[in-house]
Design an enzyme around this catalytic site. Structure first.
Site, PDB file in Angstrom:
ATOM      1  N   CYS A  87       0.832  -1.203   0.000  1.00  0.00           N
ATOM      2  CA  CYS A  87       0.000   0.000   0.000  1.00  0.00           C
ATOM      3  C   CYS A  87       0.868   1.255   0.000  1.00  0.00           C
ATOM      4  CB  CYS A  87      -0.927  -0.013   1.210  1.00  0.00           C
ATOM      5  SG  CYS A  87      -2.152   1.312   1.216  1.00  0.00           S
ATOM      6  N   CYS A  88       1.900   1.267   0.839  1.00  0.00           N
ATOM      7  CA  CYS A  88       2.811   2.413   0.873  1.00  0.00           C
ATOM      8  C   CYS A  88       3.564   2.564  -0.442  1.00  0.00           C
ATOM      9  CB  CYS A  88       3.807   2.256   2.027  1.00  0.00           C
ATOM     10  SG  CYS A  88       3.122   2.535   3.673  1.00  0.00           S
ATOM     11  N   CYS A 130      -1.323   8.053   7.284  1.00  0.00           N
ATOM     12  CA  CYS A 130      -2.677   7.736   6.837  1.00  0.00           C
ATOM     13  C   CYS A 130      -3.533   7.309   8.025  1.00  0.00           C
ATOM     14  CB  CYS A 130      -2.639   6.625   5.797  1.00  0.00           C
ATOM     15  SG  CYS A 130      -1.810   7.081   4.258  1.00  0.00           S
ATOM     16  N   CYS A 169      -3.497   3.543   9.241  1.00  0.00           N
ATOM     17  CA  CYS A 169      -2.341   2.908   9.894  1.00  0.00           C
ATOM     18  C   CYS A 169      -1.714   3.790  10.967  1.00  0.00           C
ATOM     19  CB  CYS A 169      -1.286   2.545   8.844  1.00  0.00           C
ATOM     20  SG  CYS A 169      -1.878   1.432   7.548  1.00  0.00           S
ATOM     21  N   CYS A 191       7.544   4.035   5.758  1.00  0.00           N
ATOM     22  CA  CYS A 191       6.693   3.833   4.582  1.00  0.00           C
ATOM     23  C   CYS A 191       7.504   3.388   3.377  1.00  0.00           C
ATOM     24  CB  CYS A 191       5.915   5.096   4.256  1.00  0.00           C
ATOM     25  SG  CYS A 191       6.945   6.492   3.739  1.00  0.00           S
TER      26      CYS A 191
END
Length: 373
Positions: A254-255, A335, A338, A361
């Site tokens: 995702c990062c 975010c 998280c 990240c």
């Protein structure tokens, strides 16, 4: 670069399972100009390895992939040396074409001639330009970082920042900011030196609403005139995280999708990136230096030796706006998916990716392989 050819019928050439020992496949390759490699399982990567080794060892014949392959693997097939793929019954050619072209940049070398993003950066820096000086090479940046770290060993943040922005160095600089809990300190120093300096903000699509409002407030109050909102590539996001839930199953992926890749695209051409990282934030940053080189770019960390108290003193002394979530215990803000408040006794970044084996990240970790499509 040629597209991956899509075949609706089976080829009559020699066929080998990707589980076949390399020696047998190489022996066959010496006597034929076509090979078909059959994947027995979608997750079996041995076919990619076979193709790559054959190409690296000089095989110039036609390589065709068959069996259990997916449109998501189109680009990997092409980059590892396949020329074509036998489509399974009912396969949609449009989907295969879309997935083959879903990515605009390569992040690692392969047997194909495609330039990586890092090589594109180098080419951009080396391109003739009568108005701009030729950018320094990575070796020159390493030497520059060593020299500046020695000369400015005890220098304050302003001096470090001024040195990075010195026109005589020939650097093209920008800053990276999350507009998080401590961001106002660095952005205030930048605004005093050059309010027009580009500031890159990674708009992941999953920020707290308070962060987005704070970005607007801080940008206006400091007079920053070039804050650049960088978003994930729409096609990549649609293919890789259409439901916005990738963070649940693979936070690194995702990062990579929302931060690492967009930052790499947005900073092509810059030779210096200013960050707000500090040694006190967590153990992985304990040895942070004011100047370092990452992926051929000078990273400048003016606040490397600032403690939390120094940040607080600066914010108070200059009456800078505070991120509204700080008073709720968020000492490092990413975010909303998280990030949690920090508990008493924890370090400032303990609320990031809590419960995961993850502390960064990825944008400050250097070159990484892209997530699988």
């Amino acid at each position: 670069m040629p597209e991956l050819q899509l075949l609706d019928s089976l080829h009559n050439g020699p066929r080998f399972s990707v589980t076949t020992p390399l020696e047998e496949v190489e022996a066959a390759a010496a006597t034929t100009d076509v090979l078909v490699l059959e994947f027995d399982a979608f997750r079996d990567g041995r076919g990619f390895s076979l193709a790559s080794v054959l190409r690296e060892r000089g095989y110039t014949g036609r390589l065709i992939a068959a069996g259990k392959v997916l449109p998501d693997q189109a680009r990997h097939l092409r980059r590892t040396g396949f020329d074509a793929v036998e489509l399974n019954p009912g396969a949609d050619q449009a989907t295969w074409r879309r997935m083959d072209g879903a990515f605009s940049a390569a992040y690692q070398d392969a047997v194909d001639p495609e330039l990586t993003i890092w090589e594109r950066r180098a080419a951009a820096r080396a391109a003739p330009n009568a108005e701009l000086p030729i950018a320094p090479t990575e070796a020159e940046l390493e030497a520059l970082a060593d020299r500046l770290n020695t000369e400015l060993e005890s220098a304050d943040a302003v001096t470090i920042l001024k040195a990075a922005l010195d026109p005589s160095l020939g650097l093209k600089a920008a800053a990276i900011s999350s507009f998080g809990a401590e961001s106002a300190a660095l952005l205030h120093l930048i605004a005093k030196e050059d309010a027009a300096l580009p500031v890159v903000f990674l708009e992941t699509g999953q920020h707290f609403f308070q962060t987005l409002q704070y970005r607007k407030q801080l940008t206006e109050s400091l007079g920053l005139s070039d804050v650049r909102l960088v978003t994930p590539d729409a096609a990549e996001k649609a293919d890789l995280d259409a439901r916005d839930d990738l963070w649940k199953t693979d936070a690194d992926a995702c990062c990579d999708l929302r931060k690492t890749r967009p930052l790499a695209r947005a900073t092509v051409g810059f030779t210096a990136l200013i960050t707000g990282r500090k040694r006190h934030q967590n153990a992985t940053r304990a040895a942070l230096k004011p100047f370092e080189v990452l992926d051929g770019v000078l990273r400048v960390n003016p606040l490397a030796d600032w403690a939390a108290e120094d940040i607080e003193d600066h914010l108070t002394a200059h009456a800078l706006p505070r991120h509204p979530l700080v008073e709720q215990g968020y000492l490092s803000i990413g975010c909303h998916t998280c990030t949690r408040p920090v508990q008493e006794g924890e370090d400032a970044r303990a609320g990031r990716w809590s419960g995961m084996d993850k502390t960064e990240c990825g944008i400050h970790l250097g070159r990484r392989e892209p997530i699988a499509a």
